[in-house]
Write an enzyme that holds these catalytic residues in place. Structure first.
Site, PDB file in Angstrom:
ATOM      1  N   ASP A 185      -1.148  24.691 -47.053  1.00  0.00           N
ATOM      2  CA  ASP A 185      -1.672  25.482 -48.163  1.00  0.00           C
ATOM      3  C   ASP A 185      -2.326  24.602 -49.217  1.00  0.00           C
ATOM      4  O   ASP A 185      -1.880  23.488 -49.483  1.00  0.00           O
ATOM      5  CB  ASP A 185      -0.509  26.273 -48.783  1.00  0.00           C
ATOM      6  CG  ASP A 185      -0.950  27.168 -49.911  1.00  0.00           C
ATOM      7  OD1 ASP A 185      -1.696  28.126 -49.650  1.00  0.00           O
ATOM      8  OD2 ASP A 185      -0.555  26.912 -51.069  1.00  0.00           O
ATOM      9  N   GLU A 226      -6.024  24.830 -45.282  1.00  0.00           N
ATOM     10  CA  GLU A 226      -6.704  25.762 -46.162  1.00  0.00           C
ATOM     11  C   GLU A 226      -7.485  24.901 -47.154  1.00  0.00           C
ATOM     12  O   GLU A 226      -6.939  24.424 -48.152  1.00  0.00           O
ATOM     13  CB  GLU A 226      -5.711  26.660 -46.907  1.00  0.00           C
ATOM     14  CG  GLU A 226      -6.436  27.700 -47.761  1.00  0.00           C
ATOM     15  CD  GLU A 226      -5.591  28.263 -48.891  1.00  0.00           C
ATOM     16  OE1 GLU A 226      -5.937  29.345 -49.384  1.00  0.00           O
ATOM     17  OE2 GLU A 226      -4.603  27.619 -49.292  1.00  0.00           O
TER      18      GLU A 226
END
Length: 672
Positions: free
Chosen positions: A349, A402
């Site tokens: 993330d 990401e």
């Protein structure tokens, strides 16, 4: 024993090497057992050395609360990193949370405090009572290395036995390299397990891992996805963060069950032919008093300067990955999930926030790197070391970034100077195409470039095309609600958008609920709109996603060359007036698939498209089909070519393009 201090210090002489026990009298009875301080320090100098270097890859077995038997005595060895503390005591159910009972020993060469406490059992709650370098006693801290934790809002760590699970996924693990090959199909169902389905529609309950085995796994398998991606299941104190502010990077969230049940769920996924990807958050952590913030009275895990250590978007703290021990802590967490739990990949993330020192900061709110630039060199080296370690310890696992910027080489190998990720989320594609599809079709002709631009860089990295949870929350609405028009037009628009995505180069990710044509945006405190399966629109969207995945898996042309430019060729990219796009997908077998998109609610009759091969082109998918809730118009199974030059080819097909539709046609030979 004689009392030698009013504070309660007793003393006795014992012959060297003589075994002994303590018998302690309390107001309500007597306690007898081994003395914790009769056991020598247990951590080896080699362990301490590797930890200090950030190279210990099995901290899940070294640190925290480890159940073990020493000299025939069962108990728990506690170990915690707090190099600047004046004192550390472990407190818990086993000592009435009394900090005077079990002060720990400091191993100076690693900054680690440790103590073996006899007779402590699995399931016991515990924390650390720490006195900082200034002599101030800190709030009780949970264990950053804990293997289990209490259910929030309770905040204690929990002693857990080592994961002892009998796996039955040998076939999956043996074949995983082929499932994760670059030329293999990859279609991911992103899921928040707490709000996927509620037992008996009770909003206060969630499904356990055992219940999810019986419901979620067959559902995702039936839809044809190759993998399921679980939003963070690591222990986190606030449900509203959806797991993206974790404090227990070694502990699964206890709401769904214990570690054994989680392992059983993953094992069942593998036996059903379904891979498991976990969201993992090394970019930041919350500043809860019981967590890692100023853990030993100093900024231990985080940066001290808020221009480096405070994340302005999420008001969280940023790991100091330039510190060996912190870097090793994060890498060991990643490896634990991949090796002990047989997880098939991690979606890392907020990578973009790690790569730039000025991310979301004003011009005077950040510190430049050693060379005066904005690149976060420590994070770059951390990500490279992370991916290098994963390649060594879990070589067939996926690592997905990401990353929302144009940082070069995210999916290039570490040896070639890249970051070493397997795939990168294509955030630019997502934003551009959502912007296009959300516009009134009347104006789409003026935004043709939103579709074309992504193909300019589609092969610069290995991409996953994501339609993630971030696009259906915070007032954005569901995918369906963002489609313009009324009634069936909205459903047709979403069907066309999904088929456009599955026909586009790149691996696929879809957040739960879109397959149901859900109208409302995602509610993490509710459940999906399962009632949509009682409507033709919902059943049709569900059937379309299933068929898209079936074609994606069984038709190599649609996945073999996802990451290579020779797997794609434009036919029509300039028909702005009609908002029509057409391209070819190529695999290794020479049977191309033609993808044709009509992005307006106006049917295109007798639309001529040039094709590279003469003969019959079979209609493999039509989003306007009755089964999908469409109007049932199309090309009667396919079209034969005519010897009429078009779009640079010597033969062409004349097609009927239903309104707001996508067609897949595949060459099947024969004469034109």
């Amino acid at each position: 024993m004689k009392c030698v201090a009013q504070a309660g210090l007793y003393e006795a002489r014992i012959p060297t090497g003589a075994p002994y026990k303590l018998r302690i009298g309390w107001a309500d009875g007597w306690e007898e057992g081994a003395d914790p301080y009769s056991f020598p320090p247990l951590l080896s100098h080699h362990d301490l050395h590797l930890f200090a270097e950030g190279k210990h890859r099995e901290l899940a077995h070294m640190m925290g609360a480890q159940t073990m038997t020493i000299d025939g005595v069962a108990g728990v060895r506690f170990a915690v990193w707090a190099p600047n503390a004046k004192s550390v005591s472990v407190v818990g159910d086993f000592n009435l949370w009394n900090a005077r009972r079990h002060p720990m020993r400091l191993r100076h060469d690693g900054g680690i405090w440790e103590l073996f406490i006899p007779n402590v059992m699995s399931g016991s709650r515990y924390k650390y009572d720490i006195t900082g370098p200034d002599g101030a006693r800190l709030p009780l801290h949970a264990d950053p290395f804990a293997l289990a934790s209490e259910i929030p809002p309770a905040t204690a760590s929990v002693v857990a036995s080592p994961l002892d699970f009998e796996w039955h996924d040998e076939e999956w693990m043996a074949r995983r390299s082929s499932f994760h090959a670059e030329n293999a199909p990859l279609s991911i169902y992103e899921c928040h397990v707490g709000s996927w389905r509620r037992p008996d529609k009770d909003g206060t309950r969630i499904l356990t891992w055992d219940e999810l085995k019986e419901t979620l796994i067959p559902y995702v398998v039936d839809l044809g996805f190759t993998h399921i991606e679980l939003m963070p299941i690591m222990a986190h104190p606030f449900d509203g963060s959806w797991g993206y502010q974790p404090l227990g990077l070694f502990a699964p969230m206890p709401r769904q069950g214990n570690p054994q049940q989680l392992a059983s769920f993953i094992d069942a996924c593998h036996q059903a032919g379904l891979g498991v990807i976990l969201d993992w958050v090394p970019a930041h952590f919350p500043n809860d008093l019981h967590g890692m913030a100023r853990f030993d009275g100093t900024c231990l895990f985080e940066h001290q300067d808020p221009r480096e250590g405070l994340h302005p978007d999420w008001h969280t703290l940023i790991y100091n990955v330039g510190r060996n021990e912190v870097r090793g802590f994060l890498i060991a967490s990643a490896l634990m999930w991949l090796t002990q739990y047989h997880v098939d990949g991690l979606r890392v993330d907020a990578v973009a926030s790690m790569l730039y020192r000025d991310y979301s900061r004003p011009h005077n709110g950040w510190l430049p790197n050693y060379y005066g630039g904005r690149e976060n060199l420590e994070s770059v080296e951390f990500l490279r070391e992370l991916n290098h370690a994963v390649a060594e310890y879990a070589p067939t696992a996926l690592m997905i970034a990401e990353e929302s910027t144009a940082w070069p080489g995210v999916t290039r190998s570490v040896d070639s100077g890249g970051l070493g990720f397997t795939y990168k989320w294509n955030m630019g594609w997502m934003h551009d195409t959502l912007s296009y599809i959300s516009r009134d079709p009347l104006w789409r002709r003026y935004h043709h470039d939103n579709i074309l631009f992504g193909l300019h860089y589609a092969f610069s990295e290995k991409f996953v095309l994501p339609l993630s949870h971030d696009e259906v929350v915070h007032g954005k609405g569901s995918l369906l609600s963002r489609m313009p028009g009324e009634g069936g037009t909205r459903y047709a628009g979403l069907r066309a958008y999904l088929a456009f995505m599955w026909g586009h180069p790149g691996k696929k990710l879809l957040f739960m609920g879109a397959e149901l044509a859900q109208w409302e945006e995602w509610d993490p405190h509710g459940e999906l709109a399962w009632n949509m399966l009682d409507t033709p629109w919902g059943r049709g969207m569900h059937a379309l996603v299933r068929d898209l995945n079936r074609l994606h898996r069984t038709e190599p042309t649609l996945h073999q060359r996802d990451t290579h430019s020779d797997g794609f060729a434009w036919i029509i990219g300039n028909d702005t007036e009609n908002s029509v796009f057409a391209w070819l997908r190529y695999g290794d077998d020479g049977k191309p698939v033609l993808v044709v998109c009509n992005m307006t609610p106006v049917p295109r009759i007798d639309y001529r498209i040039g094709v590279p091969l003469p003969g019959w082109w079979a209609e493999r998918l039509n989003t306007d089909a009755d089964d999908y809730g469409g109007g049932g118009t199309g090309n009667a199974g396919g079209r034969s070519t005519e010897q009429i030059v078009s779009h640079g080819y010597e033969q062409s097909c004349v097609l009927y393009l239903p309104p707001l539709s996508v067609l897949y046609l595949q060459h099947e030979g024969g004469a034109g």
